[in-house]
Design a protein around this motif. Structure first.
Motif, mmCIF file in Angstrom:
data_model
loop_
_atom_site.group_PDB
_atom_site.id
_atom_site.type_symbol
_atom_site.label_atom_id
_atom_site.label_comp_id
_atom_site.label_asym_id
_atom_site.label_seq_id
_atom_site.Cartn_x
_atom_site.Cartn_y
_atom_site.Cartn_z
ATOM 1 N N LEU A 67 -5.647 5.272 1.250
ATOM 2 C CA LEU A 67 -4.831 4.077 1.397
ATOM 3 C C LEU A 67 -4.439 3.847 2.853
ATOM 4 O O LEU A 67 -4.313 2.705 3.294
ATOM 5 C CB LEU A 67 -3.589 4.185 0.511
ATOM 6 C CG LEU A 67 -3.857 4.092 -0.995
ATOM 7 C CD1 LEU A 67 -2.628 4.527 -1.786
ATOM 8 C CD2 LEU A 67 -4.256 2.670 -1.381
ATOM 9 N N GLN A 126 -5.238 0.409 4.830
ATOM 10 C CA GLN A 126 -4.248 -0.367 5.554
ATOM 11 C C GLN A 126 -4.579 -0.464 7.041
ATOM 12 O O GLN A 126 -4.379 -1.500 7.678
ATOM 13 C CB GLN A 126 -2.855 0.246 5.371
ATOM 14 C CG GLN A 126 -1.733 -0.484 6.102
ATOM 15 C CD GLN A 126 -1.545 -1.921 5.627
ATOM 16 O OE1 GLN A 126 -1.842 -2.247 4.468
ATOM 17 N NE2 GLN A 126 -1.072 -2.782 6.513
ATOM 18 N N ARG A 154 1.703 1.917 -3.566
ATOM 19 C CA ARG A 154 0.580 2.543 -4.258
ATOM 20 C C ARG A 154 0.513 4.035 -3.940
ATOM 21 O O ARG A 154 0.304 4.880 -4.833
ATOM 22 C CB ARG A 154 -0.724 1.860 -3.858
ATOM 23 C CG ARG A 154 -0.845 0.420 -4.330
ATOM 24 C CD ARG A 154 -1.998 -0.303 -3.641
ATOM 25 N NE ARG A 154 -3.285 0.262 -4.016
ATOM 26 C CZ ARG A 154 -4.441 -0.018 -3.368
ATOM 27 N NH1 ARG A 154 -4.423 -0.818 -2.310
ATOM 28 N NH2 ARG A 154 -5.568 0.513 -3.774
ATOM 29 N N ASN A 203 0.825 -1.205 0.000
ATOM 30 C CA ASN A 203 0.000 0.000 0.000
ATOM 31 C C ASN A 203 0.861 1.257 0.000
ATOM 32 O O ASN A 203 0.467 2.285 -0.558
ATOM 33 C CB ASN A 203 -0.954 -0.013 1.192
ATOM 34 C CG ASN A 203 -2.225 -0.809 0.913
ATOM 35 O OD1 ASN A 203 -2.675 -0.868 -0.230
ATOM 36 N ND2 ASN A 203 -2.783 -1.419 1.934
#
Length: 261
Positions: A240, A244, A219, A216
């Motif tokens: 994100l 997470q 990303r 993540n």
């Protein structure tokens, strides 16, 4: 270990969460031709479907080259003989270059020699680049009357800044690993005897952390690199972060940290 055999010019092995891709064209310094392009696209599709992969390591066969770039013979002749084939081919190359950048797992370019032209473009789209001290880097497109492709002008400026990117392209010159490390083109320049160990340490570091957190984070970092504004990047980062935060991994690692503390 799982080995995939449906490739002509590369190998793909997956073991203990590590995917290893190796170019297998040492007789031409692991140059990138159509077959390599198709093989790499398929290999990354295999990896993308395997969420147990924590990291990907890419290297070239032999001690001479990671990849010396595109197979120049495929560019010979007048433009009229290549249109529209060459336009389609460049789109496919761009798709290949983007694969490591968009892969769910961190991708490490293990550079064991020459890393030139298309080979350097491909390495630039990887997340981490580790090279032997005697590796050579360059973008010699001007030497054959062409310009960089595959989104590499954007990626080069992002990595080394506008001034250095322009110097590398305009002069078509080569730089060594020490200079590549100094300008931020690669992460580490190491003695050849330490290449395997250095890459293994980076992979171990990835696997010893929250694996979903790493993915993540990739990303978020990739999105921020391309975002149009700080606010746009922050909004995606917050999404994100919460994604997470909601994972069992986050809860377990926080509990473990508190118990040890």
């Amino acid at each position: 270990m799982v080995s995939y055999s449906a490739y002509e010019s590369i190998t793909l092995d997956i073991e203990d969460g590590i995917a290893t891709i190796e170019f297998h064209r040492p007789e031409v310094y692991n140059a990138l031709n159509n077959e390599v392009m198709f093989d790499l696209n398929r290999a990354f599709d295999e990896i993308q479907l395997n969420r147990d992969v924590d990291a990907v390591v890419i290297t070239g066969e032999g001690d001479d080259a990671f990849s010396a770039g595109a197979d120049i013979s495929q560019y010979a002749g007048p433009a009229s003989e290549h249109d529209p084939l060459q336009r389609d081919r460049q789109e496919l190359f761009y798709e290949m270059y983007r694969k490591p950048y968009e892969c769910h797992a961190p991708v490490i370019a293990k550079i064991n020699g020459y890393c030139v032209g298309g080979g350097l473009i491909f390495a630039m789209y990887c997340d981490v680049r580790v090279a032997v001290e005697d590796a050579q880097f360059g973008v010699p497109t001007a030497n054959i009357g062409q310009i960089p492709t595959g989104g590499s002008t954007w990626r080069a400026i992002e990595l080394v800044g506008e001034a250095k990117a322009k110097e590398l392209v305009y002069t078509a010159g080569m730089i060594d690993a020490a200079e590549a490390e100094r300008i931020g083109l690669i992460n580490h320049a190491v003695p050849r005897a330490e290449l395997d160990e250095t890459v293994a340490e980076i992979v171990a570091g990835i696997q010893n952390t929250g694996r979903k957190a790493v993915k993540n984070s990739k990303r978020a970092l990739n999105y921020s690199a391309q975002a149009g504004s700080l606010e746009e990047a922050r909004e995606r980062e917050a999404e994100l972060w919460w994604e997470q935060f909601a994972t069992d991994e986050r809860r377990e690692l926080v509990d473990e940290f508190n118990e040890e503390g």
